[in-house]
Design a protein around this motif. Sequence first.
Motif, PDB file in Angstrom:
ATOM      1  N   VAL A  28       0.866  -1.177   0.000  1.00 43.01           N
ATOM      2  CA  VAL A  28       0.000   0.000   0.000  1.00 43.01           C
ATOM      3  C   VAL A  28       0.904   1.228   0.000  1.00 43.01           C
ATOM      4  CG1 VAL A  28      -1.709   1.322   1.311  1.00 43.01           C
ATOM      5  CG2 VAL A  28      -1.874  -1.179   1.188  1.00 43.01           C
ATOM      6  N   ARG A  29       0.611   2.173  -0.896  1.00 38.71           N
ATOM      7  CA  ARG A  29       1.395   3.404  -0.941  1.00 38.71           C
ATOM      8  C   ARG A  29       0.826   4.399   0.057  1.00 38.71           C
ATOM      9  NH1 ARG A  29       2.395   7.640  -5.937  1.00 38.71           N
ATOM     10  NH2 ARG A  29       0.244   8.183  -5.432  1.00 38.71           N
ATOM     11  N   VAL A  30       1.663   4.819   0.996  1.00 39.20           N
ATOM     12  CA  VAL A  30       1.231   5.789   1.995  1.00 39.20           C
ATOM     13  C   VAL A  30       2.128   7.021   1.916  1.00 39.20           C
ATOM     14  CG1 VAL A  30       0.243   4.086   3.573  1.00 39.20           C
ATOM     15  CG2 VAL A  30       2.635   4.739   3.822  1.00 39.20           C
ATOM     16  N   ARG A  31       1.572   8.146   2.348  1.00 45.70           N
ATOM     17  CA  ARG A  31       2.306   9.409   2.336  1.00 45.70           C
ATOM     18  C   ARG A  31       2.739   9.746   3.759  1.00 45.70           C
ATOM     19  NH1 ARG A  31       0.323  15.534   1.335  1.00 45.70           N
ATOM     20  NH2 ARG A  31      -1.265  14.801   2.772  1.00 45.70           N
ATOM     21  N   VAL A  32       4.007  10.087   3.916  1.00 43.22           N
ATOM     22  CA  VAL A  32       4.563  10.434   5.220  1.00 43.22           C
ATOM     23  C   VAL A  32       5.115  11.855   5.146  1.00 43.22           C
ATOM     24  CG1 VAL A  32       6.277   9.867   6.976  1.00 43.22           C
ATOM     25  CG2 VAL A  32       5.143   8.026   5.691  1.00 43.22           C
ATOM     26  N   GLY A  33       4.753  12.677   6.116  1.00 42.65           N
ATOM     27  CA  GLY A  33       5.229  14.055   6.164  1.00 42.65           C
ATOM     28  C   GLY A  33       6.241  14.249   7.272  1.00 42.65           C
ATOM     29  N   ALA A  34       7.232  15.103   7.003  1.00 36.98           N
ATOM     30  CA  ALA A  34       8.252  15.406   8.012  1.00 36.98           C
ATOM     31  C   ALA A  34       8.407  16.911   8.136  1.00 36.98           C
ATOM     32  CB  ALA A  34       9.586  14.766   7.642  1.00 36.98           C
ATOM     33  N   TYR A  35       8.175  17.420   9.335  1.00 34.85           N
ATOM     34  CA  TYR A  35       8.385  18.828   9.660  1.00 34.85           C
ATOM     35  C   TYR A  35       9.643  18.922  10.523  1.00 34.85           C
ATOM     36  CZ  TYR A  35       3.372  19.558   8.499  1.00 34.85           C
ATOM     37  OH  TYR A  35       2.141  19.619   7.891  1.00 34.85           O
ATOM     38  N   GLN A  36      10.588  19.749  10.115  1.00 36.76           N
ATOM     39  CA  GLN A  36      11.829  19.891  10.877  1.00 36.76           C
ATOM     40  C   GLN A  36      11.662  20.922  11.990  1.00 36.76           C
ATOM     41  OE1 GLN A  36      14.392  17.927  10.331  1.00 36.76           O
ATOM     42  NE2 GLN A  36      13.666  17.009   8.426  1.00 36.76           N
ATOM     43  N   ALA A  37      12.431  20.746  13.059  1.00 35.87           N
ATOM     44  CA  ALA A  37      12.470  21.750  14.124  1.00 35.87           C
ATOM     45  C   ALA A  37      13.105  23.030  13.589  1.00 35.87           C
ATOM     46  CB  ALA A  37      13.269  21.229  15.312  1.00 35.87           C
ATOM     47  N   GLU A  38      12.772  24.154  14.201  1.00 34.81           N
ATOM     48  CA  GLU A  38      13.356  25.418  13.774  1.00 34.81           C
ATOM     49  C   GLU A  38      14.867  25.406  14.006  1.00 34.81           C
ATOM     50  OE1 GLU A  38      11.867  27.597  12.107  1.00 34.81           O
ATOM     51  OE2 GLU A  38       9.755  27.109  12.414  1.00 34.81           O
ATOM     52  N   ALA A  39      15.594  25.988  13.052  1.00 34.24           N
ATOM     53  CA  ALA A  39      17.059  25.937  13.096  1.00 34.24           C
ATOM     54  C   ALA A  39      17.639  26.653  14.309  1.00 34.24           C
ATOM     55  CB  ALA A  39      17.629  26.537  11.806  1.00 34.24           C
ATOM     56  N   ASN A  40      16.924  27.662  14.821  1.00 30.95           N
ATOM     57  CA  ASN A  40      17.472  28.456  15.929  1.00 30.95           C
ATOM     58  C   ASN A  40      17.073  27.926  17.306  1.00 30.95           C
ATOM     59  OD1 ASN A  40      14.792  29.066  15.750  1.00 30.95           O
ATOM     60  ND2 ASN A  40      15.035  31.291  15.914  1.00 30.95           N
ATOM     61  N   THR A  41      16.549  26.684  17.358  1.00 25.62           N
ATOM     62  CA  THR A  41      16.168  26.092  18.636  1.00 25.62           C
ATOM     63  C   THR A  41      17.072  24.903  18.956  1.00 25.62           C
ATOM     64  OG1 THR A  41      14.582  24.533  17.645  1.00 25.62           O
ATOM     65  CG2 THR A  41      13.741  26.713  18.267  1.00 25.62           C
ATOM     66  N   ALA A  42      17.150  24.570  20.229  1.00 27.79           N
ATOM     67  CA  ALA A  42      17.854  23.356  20.628  1.00 27.79           C
ATOM     68  C   ALA A  42      16.966  22.164  20.286  1.00 27.79           C
ATOM     69  CB  ALA A  42      18.136  23.389  22.125  1.00 27.79           C
ATOM     70  N   HIS A  43      17.478  21.240  19.486  1.00 26.93           N
ATOM     71  CA  HIS A  43      16.666  20.117  19.030  1.00 26.93           C
ATOM     72  C   HIS A  43      16.456  19.109  20.155  1.00 26.93           C
ATOM     73  CE1 HIS A  43      17.511  20.914  14.477  1.00 26.93           C
ATOM     74  NE2 HIS A  43      17.077  21.978  15.128  1.00 26.93           N
ATOM     75  N   LYS A  44      15.176  18.853  20.471  1.00 24.04           N
ATOM     76  CA  LYS A  44      14.827  18.060  21.643  1.00 24.04           C
ATOM     77  C   LYS A  44      14.339  16.659  21.308  1.00 24.04           C
ATOM     78  CE  LYS A  44      13.473  22.270  24.087  1.00 24.04           C
ATOM     79  NZ  LYS A  44      12.335  23.027  24.680  1.00 24.04           N
ATOM     80  N   GLY A  45      14.162  16.360  20.023  1.00 24.72           N
ATOM     81  CA  GLY A  45      13.678  15.037  19.652  1.00 24.72           C
ATOM     82  C   GLY A  45      12.671  15.123  18.521  1.00 24.72           C
ATOM     83  N   THR A  46      12.017  14.004  18.254  1.00 21.08           N
ATOM     84  CA  THR A  46      11.045  13.910  17.160  1.00 21.08           C
ATOM     85  C   THR A  46       9.713  13.418  17.684  1.00 21.08           C
ATOM     86  OG1 THR A  46      12.773  13.465  15.523  1.00 21.08           O
ATOM     87  CG2 THR A  46      10.520  12.809  14.950  1.00 21.08           C
TER      88      THR A  46
END
Length: 319
Positions: A28-46
Amino acid sequence: MEEAKFYSELAEGPSAANAYWTQTDDSVRVRVGAYQAEANTAHKGTILLMLGRFGYIERYGRVAKSFAENGFATVVVDWRSQGLSDRMAKDPQAGHINDFSDYQKDVAAMMQVVEELDLPKPYLLVGISMGACIGLRSMWEGLPVAGAAFISPMWGIKMSVLQRFAAWPLSWAAKRLGQGRRYVPGETGAIYVLETAFTENNLTHNEVMYEYWVNQAKAAPELQIGGPTMSWLFGALLECRRLSSMPSPNTPCITFCGELDQLVDNAAIKTRMVNWPNGEFCIIRNAKHDVLTEVPEIGGDVMSQIFDFFSKVASKGAS
């Protein structure tokens, strides 16, 4: 993976966002979206954002933007028969599923995208309505999340005694007789937010958010679905029953539900959370189903509570 169509202007999400096509184990073909954290923030996870039966990637673009501003990347999948993923019935408006366990194949496909994009850890689950039902099952099957937040989880479907008495045999018989793709009685292929005035909706008191969904539905009706099928109903009832007999995971969890919810069974949610180790539970007074988007004077700031909870989870994991 291949890049997929993504309606960035409708989503109003983080500037760094993409969508991808991927295949599940059953092709089955499914669509997955990925939103990145803002570049000026400390990355805390996904954040693994698992949406409800009306959900699609763009629907919570504004929510993903809030996540991004607080240092979290977000990944979300269009469940099969939703958004731009393959539809499982000839009627593309039907909210249809052959078997509820098939959603776990969509989760596996989503996680392949997470790994291929090398999104930051820890992984944290936010499950909304049906997505919380799918997410709870995923946790038992080994989904590697450090913590979870559930919004109006579908761990039981709100019905009258008479409705429940009829729903089980009718949905079972429809599936057995090859009629599982028929709509649940009273349901059609109509798009809820286009057919229901804001003053009559059972989702939120937030008129701005409701108009956001209406505008999306008008601009991209191909993202929308109508009512559920008999096969979906039988699968959902059966899954809720199976989940109710299973113990809660040890993973830290916070859960919110609305006092006025007309879609899920708050009693089933309370029963689950009373017995959840490391679990926190909050009923939002006068809130409808989608407490994540409720107006502040009703819902308070659920988003901030989730961020605070996830920060505590992350700090414990690092210690």
